[in-house]
Design an enzyme around this catalytic site. Structure first.
Site, short mmCIF file in Angstrom:
data_model
loop_
_atom_site.label_atom_id
_atom_site.label_comp_id
_atom_site.label_asym_id
_atom_site.label_seq_id
_atom_site.Cartn_x
_atom_site.Cartn_y
_atom_site.Cartn_z
N LYS A 185 0.72 -1.42 -0.17
CA LYS A 185 0.25 -0.01 0.02
C LYS A 185 0.41 1.20 -0.24
O LYS A 185 1.97 1.70 0.07
CB LYS A 185 -1.05 0.36 1.15
CG LYS A 185 -1.87 -1.04 1.19
CD LYS A 185 -3.11 -0.91 0.27
CE LYS A 185 -3.52 -2.84 -0.48
NZ LYS A 185 -4.31 -3.72 0.21
C1 LIG Z 1 -5.08 -4.61 0.90
C2 LIG Z 1 -6.50 -4.79 0.71
C3 LIG Z 1 -6.93 -5.20 2.13
C4 LIG Z 1 -7.17 -5.66 2.86
O1 LIG Z 1 -5.49 -5.10 3.65
P1 LIG Z 1 -4.26 -6.20 4.90
O2 LIG Z 1 -3.94 -5.16 5.64
O3 LIG Z 1 -3.69 -6.48 3.59
O4 LIG Z 1 -5.62 -6.97 5.51
C5 LIG Z 1 -8.39 -4.88 1.87
N1 LIG Z 1 -9.50 -4.36 0.61
C6 LIG Z 1 -8.49 -3.79 -0.14
C7 LIG Z 1 -9.25 -3.58 -1.43
C8 LIG Z 1 -7.03 -4.10 -0.33
O5 LIG Z 1 -6.37 -3.14 -1.02
#
Ligand SMILES: *Cc1c(COP(=O)(O)O)cnc(C)c1O
Length: 381
Positions: A185
């Site tokens: 992210k």
């Molecule tokens: C990354 C992501 C998640 C989950 O996040 P984590 O920290 O990996 O649990 C949920 N929704 C979307 C759209 C994502 O890109």
């Protein structure tokens, strides 16, 4: 000839100050949730216009806890997009509710709010929009829809940290907003996430769901009123997050510059002639979390997997974000089938994530466009 180093589709940017800060936490004698988590939450709250923010160990549990805070459970329906990381709909199942998918808008690749509106029933309690690749769902229309039907909104803004709508930061307004700090992210805490809420009461509930339902009072008082999980963030992770948070704007600016370069080079390469669909050229709202092209399957003589393999041989990493959720076995067993959401299925089959991360060189973009264009040109029907 000098070999190019392999170019992954993403890579976190961790600086020496952060690494030194982590070492300091490790030597401090307190490594799990403590002062660094509090500091991280305060800084995140500042980013979100002073709203209550709590940090967790993923951006999945934040969504699940948001649904619990909103009172969503068995018998309830939650509307969401079939084109997302599967966490988005899995959390609906986790709380015992039923996901109701609505198709995407093929241009933004986000939930089509007309379709979402048509999917509302008397059992609908909430809606989970996803800002895919950081491009925000129209918040005016979203909250208009929610108000019209009395729905709670859980914004899955996992990919939208640093994005804006109407000049305001995503997370600084709205109902419940969830961010992820997974390494892919825009900012990371290795693993982690945070939930932005409306009231101190919601924050108190979030703390209970975060750690075994425990409520402490005084030096020795402890009570448990509800079932909670084990979702707390460590101070080590929070220190990484603090180092990242200090640089989000710089990361975003670099991502914007790289995305602009993709557009310029694809234009020069005659993208339209290659049958390649580019993302929305937005330089106002999105944080450019990812850059995805959609291949024209009907015009190509090689399938996506083959193209990915050829690119990898040329030192270029790519990804798929995402296959349509409703076609996974678990979801088919619940009744969904091919043809239910044609736009999400088409994008799911043909989307390709190209490298985009702050430490990329301009020349990397040029290389990706040159190689991808050559491969596509060589494989036109
Ligand atoms: C990354 C992501 C998640 C989950 O996040 P984590 O920290 O990996 O649990 C949920 N929704 C979307 C759209 C994502 O890109």
């Amino acid at each position: 000839m000098k070999q190019r180093p392999f170019l992954p589709f993403t890579r976190p940017t961790l600086d020496e100050d952060t690494i030194a800060g982590v070492a300091e936490v490790l030597r401090s004698g307190w490594i799990t949730s403590g002062p660094k988590v509090k500091e991280f939450e305060a800084a995140l709250s500042e980013h979100c216009a002073g709203r209550p923010v709590r940090a967790f160990n993923s951006g999945t549990c934040t969504l699940e806890i948001a649904l619990r805070i909103a009172g969503v459970g068995p018998g309830d329906e939650v509307i969401t997009t079939p084109l997302s990381w599967v966490a988005t709909s899995n959390v609906i199942l986790e709380v015992g509710a039923r996901p109701v998918f609505a198709d995407i808008d093929p241009v933004t690749r986000n939930l089509d709010l007309e379709c979402a509106s048509a999917a509302v029933t008397p059992a609908t309690r909430a809606i989970i929009p996803v800002d895919l690749s950081g491009l925000p769902v129209d918040r005016d229309r979203l909250y208009g829809l929610a108000r019209a039907h009395g729905l709670r909104v859980v914004e899955d803004a996992a990919q939208a940290f640093g994005s804006t709508f109407g000049g305001r930061a995503i997370g600084s307004f709205g109902d419940l907003v969830s961010f992820s700090f997974h390494p892919n992210k825009n900012i990371t805490s290795i693993e982690g996430g945070c939930l932005v809420m409306n009231t101190p009461e919601e924050a108190r509930l979030a703390e209970q769901y975060r750690l075994q339902g425990v409520v402490r009072s005084g030096p020795d008082g402890m009570d448990v009123e509800r079932v909670g999980g084990k979702y707390n963030l460590t101070d080590v992770a929070a220190r990484v997050g603090l180092g990242q948070l200090a640089r989000w704007a710089e990361f975003k600016a670099r991502r914007h510059a790289l995305a602009r370069r993709y557009f310029q080079h694809f234009e020069a390469a005659g993208t339209a002639a290659l049958g390649l669909e580019l993302p929305v050229a937005d330089f106002e709202h999105t944080n450019w979390h990812m850059f995805q092209v959609v291949l024209a399957e009907e015009r190509l003589t090689l399938v996506r997997a083959e193209l990915m393999k050829r690119l990898e041989e040329r030192g270029i990493g790519t990804g798929v974000h995402y296959p349509a959720i409703h076609l996974f076995t678990l979801y088919r067993q619940m009744g969904w089938k091919p043809g239910d959401f044609p736009h999400a299925e088409y994008v799911g089959r043909n989307t390709l994530t190209l490298p985009l991360f702050p430490s990329m060189e301009d020349a990397d973009i040029d290389y990706v466009v040159t190689e991808l264009s050559a491969l596509l040109k060589a494989h036109q029907r």
